[in-house]
Design a protein around this motif. Structure first.
Motif, PDB file in Angstrom:
ATOM      1  N   ALA A 258      32.089  31.895  31.651  1.00 46.59           N
ATOM      2  CA  ALA A 258      31.558  33.226  31.333  1.00 46.59           C
ATOM      3  C   ALA A 258      32.406  34.306  31.983  1.00 46.59           C
ATOM      4  CB  ALA A 258      30.115  33.335  31.804  1.00 46.59           C
ATOM      5  N   ARG A 259      32.815  34.088  33.217  1.00 47.62           N
ATOM      6  CA  ARG A 259      33.631  35.061  33.934  1.00 47.62           C
ATOM      7  C   ARG A 259      34.987  35.237  33.272  1.00 47.62           C
ATOM      8  NH1 ARG A 259      38.361  36.368  36.555  1.00 47.62           N
ATOM      9  NH2 ARG A 259      38.612  34.132  36.820  1.00 47.62           N
ATOM     10  N   LEU A 260      35.604  34.152  32.844  1.00 46.68           N
ATOM     11  CA  LEU A 260      36.917  34.233  32.201  1.00 46.68           C
ATOM     12  C   LEU A 260      36.861  34.983  30.874  1.00 46.68           C
ATOM     13  CD1 LEU A 260      38.516  30.742  32.894  1.00 46.68           C
ATOM     14  CD2 LEU A 260      39.379  32.961  33.648  1.00 46.68           C
ATOM     15  N   THR A 261      35.797  34.798  30.133  1.00 47.58           N
ATOM     16  CA  THR A 261      35.645  35.526  28.870  1.00 47.58           C
ATOM     17  C   THR A 261      35.681  37.036  29.122  1.00 47.58           C
ATOM     18  OG1 THR A 261      34.351  33.756  27.854  1.00 47.58           O
ATOM     19  CG2 THR A 261      34.132  35.948  26.902  1.00 47.58           C
ATOM     20  N   ARG A 262      34.967  37.470  30.129  1.00 48.97           N
ATOM     21  CA  ARG A 262      34.955  38.889  30.498  1.00 48.97           C
ATOM     22  C   ARG A 262      36.328  39.320  31.027  1.00 48.97           C
ATOM     23  NH1 ARG A 262      33.916  44.059  29.805  1.00 48.97           N
ATOM     24  NH2 ARG A 262      33.184  45.158  31.682  1.00 48.97           N
ATOM     25  N   HIS A 263      36.938  38.478  31.848  1.00 50.15           N
ATOM     26  CA  HIS A 263      38.253  38.763  32.426  1.00 50.15           C
ATOM     27  C   HIS A 263      39.290  38.991  31.324  1.00 50.15           C
ATOM     28  CE1 HIS A 263      41.670  37.287  35.330  1.00 50.15           C
ATOM     29  NE2 HIS A 263      41.750  38.576  35.067  1.00 50.15           N
TER      30      HIS A 263
ATOM     31  N   THR B 182      46.407  42.649  36.052  1.00 50.64           N
ATOM     32  CA  THR B 182      45.400  41.607  35.839  1.00 50.64           C
ATOM     33  C   THR B 182      44.432  41.552  37.012  1.00 50.64           C
ATOM     34  OG1 THR B 182      46.786  39.928  36.895  1.00 50.64           O
ATOM     35  CG2 THR B 182      47.041  40.221  34.518  1.00 50.64           C
ATOM     36  N   GLU B 183      44.761  42.259  38.093  1.00 47.37           N
ATOM     37  CA  GLU B 183      43.981  42.142  39.317  1.00 47.37           C
ATOM     38  C   GLU B 183      42.693  42.955  39.284  1.00 47.37           C
ATOM     39  OE1 GLU B 183      46.953  43.106  42.166  1.00 47.37           O
ATOM     40  OE2 GLU B 183      47.898  41.142  42.034  1.00 47.37           O
ATOM     41  N   THR B 184      42.750  44.158  38.730  1.00 45.50           N
ATOM     42  CA  THR B 184      41.516  44.937  38.592  1.00 45.50           C
ATOM     43  C   THR B 184      40.532  44.239  37.666  1.00 45.50           C
ATOM     44  OG1 THR B 184      42.701  47.006  39.019  1.00 45.50           O
ATOM     45  CG2 THR B 184      40.538  47.168  37.966  1.00 45.50           C
ATOM     46  N   PRO B 185      40.975  43.731  36.490  1.00 48.54           N
ATOM     47  CA  PRO B 185      40.059  42.970  35.649  1.00 48.54           C
ATOM     48  C   PRO B 185      39.488  41.726  36.334  1.00 48.54           C
ATOM     49  CG  PRO B 185      41.919  43.678  34.342  1.00 48.54           C
ATOM     50  CD  PRO B 185      42.247  44.004  35.769  1.00 48.54           C
ATOM     51  N   ALA B 186      40.312  41.059  37.134  1.00 46.95           N
ATOM     52  CA  ALA B 186      39.827  39.874  37.844  1.00 46.95           C
ATOM     53  C   ALA B 186      38.722  40.252  38.820  1.00 46.95           C
ATOM     54  CB  ALA B 186      40.979  39.192  38.575  1.00 46.95           C
ATOM     55  N   TYR B 187      38.972  41.282  39.594  1.00 43.66           N
ATOM     56  CA  TYR B 187      37.959  41.724  40.564  1.00 43.66           C
ATOM     57  C   TYR B 187      36.699  42.213  39.851  1.00 43.66           C
ATOM     58  CZ  TYR B 187      35.616  44.474  44.151  1.00 43.66           C
ATOM     59  OH  TYR B 187      34.683  44.988  45.007  1.00 43.66           O
ATOM     60  N   THR B 188      36.883  43.014  38.812  1.00 45.75           N
ATOM     61  CA  THR B 188      35.733  43.557  38.081  1.00 45.75           C
ATOM     62  C   THR B 188      34.872  42.447  37.501  1.00 45.75           C
ATOM     63  OG1 THR B 188      36.920  45.588  37.513  1.00 45.75           O
ATOM     64  CG2 THR B 188      35.017  45.021  36.145  1.00 45.75           C
ATOM     65  N   SER B 189      35.520  41.440  36.899  1.00 46.48           N
ATOM     66  CA  SER B 189      34.759  40.352  36.283  1.00 46.48           C
ATOM     67  C   SER B 189      34.024  39.519  37.331  1.00 46.48           C
ATOM     68  CB  SER B 189      35.674  39.470  35.437  1.00 46.48           C
ATOM     69  OG  SER B 189      36.711  38.894  36.210  1.00 46.48           O
ATOM     70  N   TRP B 190      34.646  39.286  38.481  1.00 49.50           N
ATOM     71  CA  TRP B 190      33.959  38.556  39.544  1.00 49.50           C
ATOM     72  C   TRP B 190      32.865  39.404  40.176  1.00 49.50           C
ATOM     73  CZ3 TRP B 190      33.263  33.757  40.292  1.00 49.50           C
ATOM     74  CH2 TRP B 190      34.254  32.814  39.988  1.00 49.50           C
ATOM     75  N   GLN B 191      33.132  40.701  40.329  1.00 54.57           N
ATOM     76  CA  GLN B 191      32.126  41.606  40.881  1.00 54.57           C
ATOM     77  C   GLN B 191      30.872  41.614  40.011  1.00 54.57           C
ATOM     78  OE1 GLN B 191      32.958  45.865  40.611  1.00 54.57           O
ATOM     79  NE2 GLN B 191      32.562  46.043  42.810  1.00 54.57           N
ATOM     80  N   GLU B 192      31.068  41.666  38.703  1.00 54.13           N
ATOM     81  CA  GLU B 192      29.932  41.631  37.778  1.00 54.13           C
ATOM     82  C   GLU B 192      29.200  40.298  37.857  1.00 54.13           C
ATOM     83  OE1 GLU B 192      31.893  44.639  34.428  1.00 54.13           O
ATOM     84  OE2 GLU B 192      31.756  42.480  34.045  1.00 54.13           O
ATOM     85  N   THR B 193      29.965  39.221  38.036  1.00 57.13           N
ATOM     86  CA  THR B 193      29.359  37.891  38.152  1.00 57.13           C
ATOM     87  C   THR B 193      28.491  37.803  39.403  1.00 57.13           C
ATOM     88  OG1 THR B 193      31.211  36.858  36.974  1.00 57.13           O
ATOM     89  CG2 THR B 193      29.852  35.423  38.360  1.00 57.13           C
ATOM     90  N   TYR B 194      29.013  38.292  40.517  1.00 58.98           N
ATOM     91  CA  TYR B 194      28.245  38.290  41.765  1.00 58.98           C
ATOM     92  C   TYR B 194      26.961  39.105  41.601  1.00 58.98           C
ATOM     93  CZ  TYR B 194      31.652  36.079  44.956  1.00 58.98           C
ATOM     94  OH  TYR B 194      32.472  35.194  45.619  1.00 58.98           O
TER      95      TYR B 194
END
Length: 218
Positions: A72-77, A17-29
């Motif tokens: 929005a971030r959680l939907t992507r996550h 779950t950690e790569t998806p979490a980072y990826t979704s936050w990275q995209e948000t930033y």
């Protein structure tokens, strides 16, 4: 074999779950014209307290709508996590634990409402006698409270159990609770300092429980 129990972390160890979490936050930033520092992110894996939304706000120097951003971030996550499967070797370890008659517990800084449904979806919930989750303690990893809760619930002494972790915060928590700890880094945590771990494996497919116990002198 003196070993009586194995206690697993969840996020990043059983399910990535950690790569998806980072990826979704990275995209948000990136969507806000900012960059998420990977080292800052990985340093906070396995614990709570650091707020990515607040950090983004600090970088931007202006307020943001936290609720809208998080939704929005959680939907992507969640979409990214849905594509993930059980990490290699996990099912083999769970089956071996059953064959050896070992108790199996879980110690996660995440809450039961996060961990439980994922375990059910993966078909793994029945393997765990105890779920020691972050909503059941006052302090999460690197504090040892989660491991102490898991040990007490299983009725096992620290020296008779193995902790299996993917993060430095998790290893610190296990060691503080008196358990021998095995680190199995993932793509997000592989560069962290695992010098406190008793053993580091590239994957749970590299060695089974009995072999690990022998290598740890259990």
């Amino acid at each position: 074999m003196a070993l009586r129990a194995v206690i697993f972390d969840f996020d990043g160890l059983i399910l990535d779950t950690e790569t998806p979490a980072y990826t979704s936050w990275q995209e948000t930033y990136r969507g806000h014209g900012a960059a998420l520092d990977r080292e800052l992110w990985t340093a906070n894996i396995g614990t709570h307290g650091w707020d990515a939304a607040r950090h983004l706000e600090e970088l931007l120097g202006r307020p943001i709508d936290h609720a809208e951003l998080r939704a929005a971030r959680l939907t992507r996550h969640y979409a990214l996590i849905d594509a993930e499967v059980v990490r290699p070797g996990v099912v083999g370890w769970l089956n071996e634990a059953k064959e050896l008659g070992l108790a199996v517990g879980l110690a996660s800084s995440s809450g039961e409402q996060w961990v439980g449904p994922h375990l059910e979806r993966l078909g793994l919930r029945e393997h765990f006698a105890v779920l020691a989750t972050g909503d059941r303690v006052q302090r999460v990893k690197p504090d040892p409270a989660l491991y102490r809760l898991a040990l007490d619930s299983l009725g096992v002494d620290p020296g008779d159990a193995i902790a299996v972790e993917d993060s430095a915060n998790g290893i610190a928590a296990a060691k503080a609770a008196g358990l021998p700890a095995v680190a199995v880094p993932n793509a997000m945590t592989v560069e962290l300092d695992f010098s406190r771990a008793d053993l580091v494996l590239d994957s749970l497919t590299d060695a089974g429980i009995a072999e690990v116990a022998a290598r740890l002198g259990l």
